[in-house]
Scaffold this active site. Structure first.
Site, PDB file in Angstrom:
ATOM      1  N   CYS A   2      19.652  12.028  44.410  1.00 39.80           N
ATOM      2  CA  CYS A   2      19.237  12.490  42.826  1.00 39.80           C
ATOM      3  C   CYS A   2      20.383  11.869  41.925  1.00 39.80           C
ATOM      4  O   CYS A   2      20.240  11.562  40.710  1.00 39.80           O
ATOM      5  CB  CYS A   2      19.296  13.846  43.049  1.00 39.80           C
ATOM      6  SG  CYS A   2      18.608  14.719  41.840  1.00 39.80           S
ATOM      7  N   ARG A  27      20.763  18.326  38.008  1.00 33.22           N
ATOM      8  CA  ARG A  27      19.685  17.944  38.440  1.00 33.22           C
ATOM      9  C   ARG A  27      19.097  18.269  39.865  1.00 33.22           C
ATOM     10  O   ARG A  27      18.001  17.908  40.290  1.00 33.22           O
ATOM     11  CB  ARG A  27      19.886  16.367  38.584  1.00 33.22           C
ATOM     12  CG  ARG A  27      20.368  15.778  37.529  1.00 33.22           C
ATOM     13  CD  ARG A  27      20.931  14.206  37.551  1.00 33.22           C
ATOM     14  NE  ARG A  27      20.151  13.152  38.448  1.00 33.22           N
ATOM     15  CZ  ARG A  27      19.467  12.148  37.349  1.00 33.22           C
ATOM     16  NH1 ARG A  27      19.835  12.292  36.347  1.00 33.22           N
ATOM     17  NH2 ARG A  27      18.531  11.419  38.068  1.00 33.22           N
ATOM     18  N   TRP A  76      19.527  14.883  47.075  1.00 27.78           N
ATOM     19  CA  TRP A  76      18.122  15.787  47.086  1.00 27.78           C
ATOM     20  C   TRP A  76      17.289  15.220  48.107  1.00 27.78           C
ATOM     21  O   TRP A  76      16.862  14.117  48.032  1.00 27.78           O
ATOM     22  CB  TRP A  76      17.386  15.840  45.817  1.00 27.78           C
ATOM     23  CG  TRP A  76      16.554  16.825  45.466  1.00 27.78           C
ATOM     24  CD1 TRP A  76      16.703  18.203  45.481  1.00 27.78           C
ATOM     25  CD2 TRP A  76      15.064  16.611  45.419  1.00 27.78           C
ATOM     26  NE1 TRP A  76      15.385  18.904  45.199  1.00 27.78           N
ATOM     27  CE2 TRP A  76      14.347  17.936  45.384  1.00 27.78           C
ATOM     28  CE3 TRP A  76      14.293  15.498  45.452  1.00 27.78           C
ATOM     29  CZ2 TRP A  76      13.180  18.157  45.016  1.00 27.78           C
ATOM     30  CZ3 TRP A  76      12.800  15.653  45.151  1.00 27.78           C
ATOM     31  CH2 TRP A  76      12.129  17.066  45.251  1.00 27.78           C
ATOM     32  N   ASN A 102      19.783   6.195  44.554  1.00 29.07           N
ATOM     33  CA  ASN A 102      18.523   7.035  44.241  1.00 29.07           C
ATOM     34  C   ASN A 102      17.435   6.201  44.335  1.00 29.07           C
ATOM     35  O   ASN A 102      17.264   5.084  43.948  1.00 29.07           O
ATOM     36  CB  ASN A 102      19.023   7.411  42.655  1.00 29.07           C
ATOM     37  CG  ASN A 102      19.965   8.488  42.586  1.00 29.07           C
ATOM     38  OD1 ASN A 102      20.513   9.032  43.630  1.00 29.07           O
ATOM     39  ND2 ASN A 102      20.177   8.698  41.490  1.00 29.07           N
ATOM     40  N   GLY A 103      16.587   6.943  44.680  1.00 27.33           N
ATOM     41  CA  GLY A 103      15.203   6.205  44.881  1.00 27.33           C
ATOM     42  C   GLY A 103      14.678   6.468  46.244  1.00 27.33           C
ATOM     43  O   GLY A 103      15.034   6.887  47.191  1.00 27.33           O
ATOM     44  N   GLU A 482       2.348  27.644  30.943  1.00 28.54           N
ATOM     45  CA  GLU A 482       3.745  27.419  31.163  1.00 28.54           C
ATOM     46  C   GLU A 482       4.711  28.788  31.509  1.00 28.54           C
ATOM     47  O   GLU A 482       5.531  28.697  32.234  1.00 28.54           O
ATOM     48  CB  GLU A 482       4.066  26.934  29.621  1.00 28.54           C
ATOM     49  CG  GLU A 482       5.737  26.731  29.663  1.00 28.54           C
ATOM     50  CD  GLU A 482       6.259  25.717  30.570  1.00 28.54           C
ATOM     51  OE1 GLU A 482       5.497  25.036  31.259  1.00 28.54           O
ATOM     52  OE2 GLU A 482       7.648  25.691  30.609  1.00 28.54           O
ATOM     53  N   LYS A 486       7.026  28.899  34.588  1.00 28.80           N
ATOM     54  CA  LYS A 486       8.530  29.575  34.563  1.00 28.80           C
ATOM     55  C   LYS A 486       8.957  30.640  35.315  1.00 28.80           C
ATOM     56  O   LYS A 486       9.859  30.533  36.172  1.00 28.80           O
ATOM     57  CB  LYS A 486       8.901  29.908  33.042  1.00 28.80           C
ATOM     58  CG  LYS A 486       8.844  28.965  32.023  1.00 28.80           C
ATOM     59  CD  LYS A 486      10.178  28.135  32.160  1.00 28.80           C
ATOM     60  CE  LYS A 486      10.262  27.111  32.912  1.00 28.80           C
ATOM     61  NZ  LYS A 486       9.480  25.738  32.128  1.00 28.80           N
ATOM     62  N   GLU A 489       8.830  29.326  39.322  1.00 23.45           N
ATOM     63  CA  GLU A 489       9.648  28.430  39.877  1.00 23.45           C
ATOM     64  C   GLU A 489      11.304  29.027  39.913  1.00 23.45           C
ATOM     65  O   GLU A 489      12.010  28.461  40.505  1.00 23.45           O
ATOM     66  CB  GLU A 489       9.784  27.180  39.033  1.00 23.45           C
ATOM     67  CG  GLU A 489      10.049  27.073  37.505  1.00 23.45           C
ATOM     68  CD  GLU A 489      10.401  26.003  36.549  1.00 23.45           C
ATOM     69  OE1 GLU A 489      10.565  24.751  37.188  1.00 23.45           O
ATOM     70  OE2 GLU A 489      10.222  26.103  35.456  1.00 23.45           O
ATOM     71  N   HIS A 505     -15.053  35.763  37.235  1.00 22.47           N
ATOM     72  CA  HIS A 505     -15.787  34.844  38.123  1.00 22.47           C
ATOM     73  C   HIS A 505     -15.236  34.571  39.336  1.00 22.47           C
ATOM     74  O   HIS A 505     -15.217  33.776  40.174  1.00 22.47           O
ATOM     75  CB  HIS A 505     -16.024  33.590  37.362  1.00 22.47           C
ATOM     76  CG  HIS A 505     -16.800  33.558  35.947  1.00 22.47           C
ATOM     77  ND1 HIS A 505     -18.098  33.591  36.039  1.00 22.47           N
ATOM     78  CD2 HIS A 505     -16.654  33.490  34.755  1.00 22.47           C
ATOM     79  CE1 HIS A 505     -18.678  33.873  34.880  1.00 22.47           C
ATOM     80  NE2 HIS A 505     -17.641  33.769  34.200  1.00 22.47           N
ATOM     81  N   LYS A 604      15.925  18.166  38.664  1.00 27.83           N
ATOM     82  CA  LYS A 604      15.869  18.031  37.230  1.00 27.83           C
ATOM     83  C   LYS A 604      14.878  16.944  36.929  1.00 27.83           C
ATOM     84  O   LYS A 604      13.884  16.815  36.093  1.00 27.83           O
ATOM     85  CB  LYS A 604      17.117  17.800  36.606  1.00 27.83           C
ATOM     86  CG  LYS A 604      16.835  17.990  35.023  1.00 27.83           C
ATOM     87  CD  LYS A 604      16.432  19.390  34.378  1.00 27.83           C
ATOM     88  CE  LYS A 604      16.110  19.314  32.986  1.00 27.83           C
ATOM     89  NZ  LYS A 604      15.222  20.280  32.456  1.00 27.83           N
TER      90      LYS A 604
HETATM   91  C1  F6R Z   1       9.397  22.962  34.887  1.00 31.94           C
HETATM   92  C2  F6R Z   1      10.007  21.623  34.769  1.00 31.94           C
HETATM   93  C3  F6R Z   1       9.101  20.470  35.436  1.00 31.94           C
HETATM   94  C4  F6R Z   1       9.078  19.278  34.244  1.00 31.94           C
HETATM   95  C5  F6R Z   1       8.309  18.069  35.047  1.00 31.94           C
HETATM   96  C6  F6R Z   1       8.301  16.911  34.110  1.00 31.94           C
HETATM   97  O1  F6R Z   1      10.525  23.789  34.266  1.00 31.94           O
HETATM   98  O2  F6R Z   1      11.011  21.336  34.127  1.00 31.94           O
HETATM   99  O3  F6R Z   1       7.705  20.756  35.554  1.00 31.94           O
HETATM  100  O4  F6R Z   1       8.443  19.669  33.164  1.00 31.94           O
HETATM  101  O5  F6R Z   1       9.202  17.829  36.035  1.00 31.94           O
HETATM  102  O6  F6R Z   1       9.503  16.515  33.891  1.00 31.94           O
HETATM  103  P1  F6R Z   1       9.711  15.609  32.532  1.00 31.94           P
HETATM  104  O7  F6R Z   1       9.346  16.330  31.341  1.00 31.94           O
HETATM  105  O8  F6R Z   1      10.973  14.970  32.445  1.00 31.94           O
HETATM  106  O9  F6R Z   1       8.856  14.382  32.834  1.00 31.94           O
END
Ligand code: F6R
Length: 609
Positions: A2, A27, A76, A102-103, A482, A486, A489, A505, A604
């Site tokens: 990561c 991250r 990660w 990373n990757g 959203e 939130k 998660e 339904h 992240k």
């Molecule tokens: C939730 C969250 C994730 C990101 C998603 C996309 O709180 O942070 O769902 O929104 O992983 O990430 P980005 O915007 O960096 O492409």
């Protein structure tokens, strides 16, 4: 995955690496490690768990590593469980190469089989270990030519930092489809997967492009393309300061970032609203192009996708054009119907999300004009899109996005108004109302943030419920998606967003006295519809919290509790309701003792598909 940090200078590398890894904690990671070159030997220290555990191991050494060249990594898990042995750096069999990666190496199985045939023994279950052994196998006495051949051998995505024991004054880096930057200091230089890891030391960075190699010494950096030709690369400056990436007295980054929203929204909106007009000088969307548009596709993942749904509702309403909003991971394998008459809006806070980046590439390849709404300057998506509309949210450290999301929504409103003005689909009066509404958002958020007791009380009351529904209609439904994400998660409570009219339904069968429903009621035109939906939930004995606009405050009569947002235009209320729902999720997670900034299993920046 990561995070990567690498250092070459005149100071002991280990504390700089450990500190850099701490900056990358946001991250998400499950283990970490460093490798330092000292007296021609690579010393590798790794630990599963928090960076603190790694630090203890480093500090606990009788003689802590003193070498001034090293690489570090937070992992990660993708291939193999989190463990000391699976964490990076990985070392070649002969102990001369250490790598962090990373990757994902997609031809890992093939490479492993061929390396095993040659007698290499794998200690870990990772794909990354193959890179270290491949370096040993390919080494021909010239490290740069070896790296070129490595790049030609690897399939997949990678940002790789390399220390080679025969090169005590040089660190190497290569990349493909995974971000890697070089940080330029005075008598010292860095590599990192993102700027936050090196901001304590420098603000000057150079971005490594796909298939490029960086050869980094204490005093300079050489860059080469895939054929070994030297490259001239210009540094860019990052104005974020290290303190912006600190908690500044807040117990969590998430709370700090929730409170940073008035500024983030102001920074995103203000420079683009001049004398009551939205001015998006950074976009090339002229009248001829906009008039020829047949549809708009919005693409993103997670919260960015949710921002897209809010944007879809707003743009369709005011621009009278068909808008689809798609999950990037579905878009890329869905053979999307797109061409030059489709505008594709790509949304990503990090600008590095693999699915979203792939979606951008597909849209471009099919002739669509692409506009990226991105926070991280010079990220892959920002560089590859035709146009970029930056959100000026500043660094977002908490894994769960807050200011990243609300600034994406704000940017979509700007874009919608810009297009509506060109198309002439909004009256001057309505346009002015909406622009003024946008200008009032920051104050609205600030006033909500001044008193959060009611949200805290509600969170305390319902923190142990196992199921929560978020319901709403129209733009409130978009906002509730959203809110549910939130909560789930960061608090690990099951939460679901539902279009209120859809409950009957099927899903209403789940409502009991122990489910909680949060109903968003900010749309004047939909008040009575929401009233009946709430009554239907109440008659199944489910407690209901209504989050309403002042105009709809009478909804309190049929709900158990009411939270009112400040006065705002109905069409842009999601920015305000988002803040309530972020705080609700935050306080629930806090009351449950969750690891708010680094929720389990999450990273992240998701740079793998
Ligand atoms: C939730 C969250 C994730 C990101 C998603 C996309 O709180 O942070 O769902 O929104 O992983 O990430 P980005 O915007 O960096 O492409």
């Amino acid at each position: 995955m990561c995070g990567i940090i690498g250092y070459i200078g005149n100071k002991p590398a280990a504390p700089i690496l450990v500190n850099g890894l701490k900056k990358l904690e946001y991250r998400g990671y499950d283990s970490s490690g460093i490798a330092v070159l000292e007296n021609g030997k690579i010393d590798c220290i790794k630990s599963v768990g928090k960076i603190e555990q790694l630090k203890k191991k480093v500090d606990g050494r009788k003689k802590p590593p003193a070498g001034t060249l090293g690489i570090g990594h937070t992992r990660w898990a993708t291939h193999g469980v989190p463990s000391d042995v699976n964490s990076h750096p990985h070392i070649s069999r002969d102990g001369r190469f250490a790598i962090v990666h990373n990757g994902i190496i997609e031809n890992f199985a093939e490479l492993k089989t061929s390396l095993q045939k040659d007698g290499f023994v794998f200690k870990s279950e990772t794909d990354s270990e193959a890179v270290a052994h491949m370096l040993q196998k390919l080494y021909d006495g010239d490290i740069l030519s070896t790296l070129r051949r490595l790049i030609k051998t690897l399939v997949g995505s990678y940002a790789i930092g390399i220390v080679f024991s025969d090169a005590p004054d040089t660190m190497y880096a290569i990349r493909k489809d995974n971000p890697l930057i070089v940080g330029l200091g005075d008598g010292e230089n860095f590599i990192a997967s993102d700027v936050t890891a090196a901001l304590d030391h420098t603000h000057e960075f150079v971005l490594l492009e796909n298939y490029e190699t960086a050869e980094i010494t204490r005093d300079g950096v050489n860059y080469y393309d895939i054929d070994g030709n030297p490259l001239e690369k210009l540094p860019y400056r990052v104005n974020w300061d290290a303190a912006q990436a600190e908690k500044e007295g807040y117990p969590h980054f998430m709370l700090k970032e929730i409170y940073a929203q008035p500024k983030a929204i102001t920074d995103t909106l203000r420079p683009r609203i001049k004398s009551g007009e939205v001015v998006l000088g950074e976009l090339i969307l002229d009248k001829k192009y906009v008039d020829g548009l047949e549809k708009i596709d919005i693409v993103g993942c997670g919260s960015a996708y949710h921002a897209g749904i809010v944007g879809k509702t707003f743009i369709e309403k005011h621009c009278r054009i068909r808008v689809t909003c798609e999950l990037a991971s579905e878009y890329i394998y869905g053979d999307p119907i797109t061409d030059e008459k489709t505008l594709t809006i790509i949304i990503s806070q990090s600008g590095e999300t693999a699915d979203t980046l792939n979606a951008l590439r597909i849209a471009k390849a099919r002739g669509s004009h692409t506009v990226a709404i991105v926070n991280v300057v010079e990220s892959s998506i920002a560089r590859e899109a035709h146009d970029v509309l930056y959100t000026y949210a500043g660094p977002e450290i908490a894994v769960a996005t807050t200011k990243g999301y609300t600034t994406q929504v704000a940017a979509l409103y700007l874009l919608g108004l810009h297009i509506a003005k060109i198309k002439g689909t909004v009256t001057d009066g309505r346009y002015t109302e909406l622009v003024n509404g946008l200008l009032g958002l920051a104050d609205g958020i600030s006033s909500m943030l001044r008193n959060t007791d009611a949200i805290k009380d509600f969170a305390e009351r319902y923190k142990n419920r196992r199921n929560v529904f978020f319901i709403g209609r129209g733009t409130d439904y978009a906002a509730s998606l959203e809110g549910a994400l939130k909560l789930k998660e960061i608090s690990y409570i099951h939460a679901e967003a539902y279009a209120s009219g859809e409950l009957k339904h099927g899903t209403i069968s789940l409502i009991t006295k122990s489910t909680v429903t949060i109903a968003l009621v900010t749309q004047r035109a939909l008040y009575h519809k929401m009233e009946s939906n709430i009554k239907a939930v109440k008659s199944r004995k489910g407690p209901v919290l209504a989050v309403a606009s002042p105009a709809n405050a009478a909804i309190a009569d049929c709900a158990d509790s009411l939270l009112t947002i400040p006065e705002c235009d109905d069409d842009i209320s999601p920015v305000l309701t988002a803040v309530v729902l972020q705080l609700f999720a935050y306080y629930v997670a806090d009351a449950r003792g969750c690891d708010i900034d680094k929720p389990r299993h999450l990273a992240k920046s998701v740079t793998v598909e």
